[in-house]
Design an enzyme around this catalytic site. Structure first.
Site, PDB file in Angstrom:
ATOM      1  N   GLY A 105       0.846  -1.207   0.103  1.00  0.00           N
ATOM      2  CA  GLY A 105      -0.088  -0.192   0.087  1.00  0.00           C
ATOM      3  C   GLY A 105       0.880   1.307   0.109  1.00  0.00           C
ATOM      4  O   GLY A 105       1.019   1.794  -0.916  1.00  0.00           O
ATOM      5  N   SER A 149       4.437  -5.343  -3.795  1.00  0.00           N
ATOM      6  CA  SER A 149       4.162  -4.063  -4.007  1.00  0.00           C
ATOM      7  C   SER A 149       5.056  -3.295  -2.620  1.00  0.00           C
ATOM      8  O   SER A 149       6.394  -3.450  -2.703  1.00  0.00           O
ATOM      9  CB  SER A 149       2.831  -3.883  -3.679  1.00  0.00           C
ATOM     10  OG  SER A 149       2.571  -2.304  -4.189  1.00  0.00           O
ATOM     11  N   TYR A 150       4.290  -2.640  -1.998  1.00  0.00           N
ATOM     12  CA  TYR A 150       4.970  -1.817  -0.917  1.00  0.00           C
ATOM     13  C   TYR A 150       5.566  -2.824   0.425  1.00  0.00           C
ATOM     14  O   TYR A 150       6.319  -2.374   0.938  1.00  0.00           O
ATOM     15  CB  TYR A 150       4.144  -0.849  -0.106  1.00  0.00           C
ATOM     16  CG  TYR A 150       5.044   0.148   0.650  1.00  0.00           C
ATOM     17  CD1 TYR A 150       5.691   1.171  -0.060  1.00  0.00           C
ATOM     18  CD2 TYR A 150       5.158  -0.031   1.963  1.00  0.00           C
ATOM     19  CE1 TYR A 150       6.784   2.334   0.670  1.00  0.00           C
ATOM     20  CE2 TYR A 150       5.926   1.047   2.608  1.00  0.00           C
ATOM     21  CZ  TYR A 150       6.503   2.013   2.163  1.00  0.00           C
ATOM     22  OH  TYR A 150       7.375   2.848   2.645  1.00  0.00           O
ATOM     23  N   ASP A 166       2.757  -4.553 -15.291  1.00  0.00           N
ATOM     24  CA  ASP A 166       2.585  -3.847 -14.495  1.00  0.00           C
ATOM     25  C   ASP A 166       3.263  -2.684 -14.509  1.00  0.00           C
ATOM     26  O   ASP A 166       4.343  -2.607 -14.801  1.00  0.00           O
ATOM     27  CB  ASP A 166       2.970  -4.354 -12.887  1.00  0.00           C
ATOM     28  CG  ASP A 166       2.799  -3.514 -11.867  1.00  0.00           C
ATOM     29  OD1 ASP A 166       2.062  -2.476 -12.001  1.00  0.00           O
ATOM     30  OD2 ASP A 166       3.665  -3.661 -10.989  1.00  0.00           O
ATOM     31  N   HIS A 199       0.379  -6.288 -11.620  1.00  0.00           N
ATOM     32  CA  HIS A 199       1.090  -6.326 -10.356  1.00  0.00           C
ATOM     33  C   HIS A 199       0.777  -7.232  -9.268  1.00  0.00           C
ATOM     34  O   HIS A 199       1.642  -7.691  -8.516  1.00  0.00           O
ATOM     35  CB  HIS A 199       0.422  -4.923  -9.519  1.00  0.00           C
ATOM     36  CG  HIS A 199       1.008  -4.047  -8.458  1.00  0.00           C
ATOM     37  ND1 HIS A 199       2.273  -3.724  -8.420  1.00  0.00           N
ATOM     38  CD2 HIS A 199       0.431  -4.116  -7.312  1.00  0.00           C
ATOM     39  CE1 HIS A 199       2.444  -3.349  -7.568  1.00  0.00           C
ATOM     40  NE2 HIS A 199       1.515  -3.604  -6.579  1.00  0.00           N
TER      41      HIS A 199
END
Length: 457
Positions: free
Chosen positions: A87, A183-184, A380, A432
């Site tokens: 996020g 991701s994060y 992505d 992603h």
């Protein structure tokens, strides 16, 4: 102790104290999920969910969901995987569990579940953590916690969670343990891995038998991520030549002020030029409406599974906000002053600290000999494959196996390169969330990671 009155009072007090303190096994049994609303029949694995308090004073408690391997696959011999979404501020239950690697997928009605044939719990026991407090069902009794969280506290709380969770589930002590995310979580995973590794140093048989980590489409290095992302946008025809040049010039994360006003303006222009696409999966339609979706699915994109549905996030929101589902999951909704959401409206917008680069941690953990794999879906545009390749190149690792195509059922599933201390894998046609777009290929990748074998060629 001759006084019978005092003896009686002490006996009653000791009984009250003992009755209020539950044992780890009692906590475990309390957390067991007996049935999830709408689940299919013949569920052959155990599930647990609940809370682990990570800070008593602030009242921070993190929500977890453990999904074990099926009985037929001998869960007691399988490793433990901690999955983290990024996020920052997004739920591992919403994404990792419900639409990527978990055993269930949610039907469009938001009420019923069906089996994921490529669920990763066929290979490992899966532990999903909603982190930090304020994300999903995780909460804090101190409101300011939601506005002051950052990388450091997230990592420290996650480690505290693990310490307490292993006490609740002692059967997982000394079991092979890996940390995985996307991701994060490209920040969460290496940072937590570093803490676990450093705390384990000098211990012969650590409780957390940490073996390594796996990250996908991972935020890694601010400067290189920007360079690689802008290059991806330009080479895939998503932005103009002039916007590409402006982005390269103004969005330099090595400058003292980042992002600059000029960078923000250029990013806005780039968004306008890209139009109404899904940047997380540039060749698949965004979720506009179910009717539109049904008209346009059906093999138009040869790499896209017919099972792919870009609206899965909506189904998660509907399902996990059902009171009967929250009750089955033992969610403490009275402690959450908001509706359950896939991503928090607060956490992430007030992020306190975020190091510019994870590469120093990579250097430390590679030198320690841990198993480290990075994977990347190549459609992505948010954390694209080019960004990841720039970060890996910056590590300057010797190559063991040169770039080669890997295969699944006779077709190219992606490409891979093996470095000294790190393996990189791409998954063709995946966005992603690689396990969402290419579930079978992601399953093959995860199996190869666990077995520490090169991708099939």
């Amino acid at each position: 102790m001759d006084n019978p009155v005092i003896f009686s009072v002490l006996f009653v007090l000791s009984f009250i104290i003992c009755s209020c303190i539950s044992s780890p096994l009692e906590d475990q049994e309390r957390d067991k999920i007996t049935y999830l609303p709408g689940q299919p029949t013949n569920v052959e694995f155990d599930q647990y969910s609940g809370y682990v308090t990570v800070n008593q004073q602030a009242g921070r408690a993190l929500f977890y969901w453990l999904i074990e391997s099926p009985v037929s696959r001998q869960p007691e011999s399988r490793p433990l995987i901690l999955w983290l979404n990024g996020g920052p501020g997004c739920s591992s239950v919403a994404y990792g569990a419900a639409e990527e690697i978990g055993p269930f997928r949610i039907k469009p009605d938001g009420q019923n579940l069906y089996f994921n044939p490529y669920a990763w719990n066929k290979l490992a026991n899966l532990l999903f953590l909603e982190s930090p407090a304020g994300v999903g069902f995780s909460y804090s009794n101190t409101t300011s916690d939601l506005y002051t969280v950052g990388d450091q506290r997230t990592a420290e709380d996650a480690y505290e969670f693990l310490l307490n969770w292993f006490e609740r589930f002692p059967k997982y002590k000394h079991r092979d343990f890996y940390i995985v995310g996307e991701s994060y979580a490209g920040h969460y995973v290496p940072q937590l891995s570093q803490i676990v590794y450093q705390k384990n140093m000098g211990i012969q048989n650590p409780v957390m038998n940490f073996k390594g980590f796996l990250v996908g489409n991972a935020v890694t290095d601010d400067h290189l991520d920007y360079v690689g992302t802008f290059e991806y946008w330009w080479t895939h025809g998503l932005i103009s030549d002039s916007t590409y040049r402006t982005l390269r010039l103004t969005c330099n994360s090595e400058s003292s002020v980042h992002p600059s006003a000029e960078c923000i303006k250029a990013l806005y222009l780039a968004e306008l030029e890209q139009g109404n696409i899904d940047p997380y999966s540039i060749f698949t339609r965004p979720c506009n409406s179910t009717a539109l979706l049904r008209r346009n699915l059906g093999g138009r994109y040869p790499w896209m599974s017919r099972a792919y549905d870009p609206c899965t996030e909506r189904y998660s929101t509907a399902y996990f906000n059902r009171p009967e589902v929250q009750k089955a999951l033992h969610a403490n909704v009275t402690a959450i002053p908001y509706q359950w959401k896939t991503c928090s409206d607060i956490v992430g917008n007030y992020w306190a600290d975020s190091p510019l680069s994870m590469l120093p941690i990579y250097n430390e953990l590679i030198a320690a000999g841990l198993k480290i794999w990075i994977f990347s879906g190549d459609t992505d545009a948010v954390v694209p494959v080019t960004a990841t390749r720039y970060s890996i190149d910056a590590l300057k690792l010797p190559t063991i196996t040169n770039w080669y195509p890997w295969y699944d059922k006779g077709k190219v599933g992606g490409w891979s390169q093996v470095y000294k201390g790190l393996t990189f894998v791409t998954v063709t046609g995946a966005g992603h969330e690689v396990p969402l777009h290419r579930p079978r290929q992601a399953f093959v990748l995860f199996r190869s990671f666990l077995e520490n074998k090169a991708m099939p060629s």
